[in-house]
Design an enzyme around this catalytic site. Structure first.
Site, mmCIF file in Angstrom:
data_model
loop_
_atom_site.group_PDB
_atom_site.id
_atom_site.type_symbol
_atom_site.label_atom_id
_atom_site.label_comp_id
_atom_site.label_asym_id
_atom_site.label_seq_id
_atom_site.Cartn_x
_atom_site.Cartn_y
_atom_site.Cartn_z
ATOM 1 C CG PHE A 1 -17.399 7.045 24.708
ATOM 2 C CD1 PHE A 1 -17.908 5.870 25.226
ATOM 3 C CD2 PHE A 1 -17.058 8.066 25.571
ATOM 4 C CE1 PHE A 1 -18.067 5.720 26.597
ATOM 5 C CE2 PHE A 1 -17.217 7.923 26.935
ATOM 6 C CZ PHE A 1 -17.727 6.761 27.445
ATOM 7 C CG HIS B 1 -17.203 10.943 34.370
ATOM 8 N ND1 HIS B 1 -18.185 10.882 33.411
ATOM 9 C CD2 HIS B 1 -17.792 10.537 35.528
ATOM 10 C CE1 HIS B 1 -19.300 10.439 33.958
ATOM 11 N NE2 HIS B 1 -19.097 10.227 35.233
ATOM 12 C CB CYS C 1 6.776 6.529 34.789
ATOM 13 S SG CYS C 1 7.594 7.681 35.903
#
Ligand code: ZN
Length: 238
Positions: free
Chosen positions: A33, A119, A149
């Site tokens: 990216f 990461h 959630c």
């Protein structure tokens, strides 16, 4: 032939550590990216580095997840020859570990067990309120712009965003894998992203190899530098 030189180093090594960046996954169809890509500019109002920051995640979660679902969840991607070769070497007892800057989980998909994901991983997602775990498919398929959630809390991918610190256990595991190795292969990273360059300083072994398309600041310190695709190089080795 430099592939033969690398084969000799691999044959002579007892314990290899692999340190990989985005270039390891490009052959699996996952773009870096950070690479210049007009696509982002056409579709998004912000650069990817900004959208993948903690501040952005907190302030503009809808925009974050629009980008994240679109670009950061390549759930159909398959391991390439680099991932598969490293898993094979681990099985043969030749690896202290794989240290990766990637979050795609392809090393584990290939069968590697000792993987230090600096990461984080798109495969782990947690509710910020109650800690409940969610698989990446839940993020992808959620009808809500911001995946929620069952308790109503917001779900956060377990990936290290810009402005966030690395996980201490992952870093110390990586350092230990690097210290114990006698051959280090660095691949698919320009070594400019923190903490790559710093971690390589822990290597005490005999041979340092770099596989990267472009020149890096570490080139002069390496025993061998290969300017080819990572999967192409590792896939040709035994
Ligand atoms: Zn919850």
């Amino acid at each position: 032939m430099s592939y033969e030189a690398l084969q000799r180093l691999v044959d002579g090594a007892e314990q290899i550590v692999f340190f990989g960046g985005a270039g390891v996954s490009t052959e699996s169809g996952i773009p870096d990216f950070r690479s210049v890509d007009g696509l982002y500019n056409q579709k998004y109002d912000y650069p990817p580095e900004q959208m993948l920051s903690h501040t952005f995640f907190m302030r503009k979660p809808e925009e974050f997840f629009r980008f994240y679902r679109d670009k950061m969840l390549p759930l159909d991607a398959k391991p390439n020859r680099a991932h598969l070769k490293l898993a094979e070497w681990e099985k043969a007892g030749k690896m202290t570990g794989v240290v990766t800057q990637n979050i795609d989980g392809l090393h584990q998909a290939a069968g590697s067990k000792r993987v230090f994901e600096l990461h984080g991983s798109i495969h782990r997602n947690y509710c910020m309120s109650c800690g409940k775990f969610y698989p990446p498919e839940y993020i992808r398929d959620s009808k809500d712009p911001i995946p929620l959630c069952s308790c109503g809390g917001r779900i956060k991918p377990d990936v290290v965003l810009y402005e966030e610190g690395l996980d201490n256990d992952v870093v110390s595991g990586a350092v230990s894998a690097i210290r114990k190795a006698d051959l280090m292969i660095v691949a698919g990273t320009s070594l400019t992203v923190y903490p790559a360059a710093g971690l390589i300083r822990y290597f005490r072994g005999n041979h340092l190899v770099l596989i990267n398309r472009d020149a890096t600041p570490m080139d002069s310190e390496c025993d061998l530098v290969l300017r080819d695709k990572v999967g192409e190089v590792l896939g040709s080795l035994e």
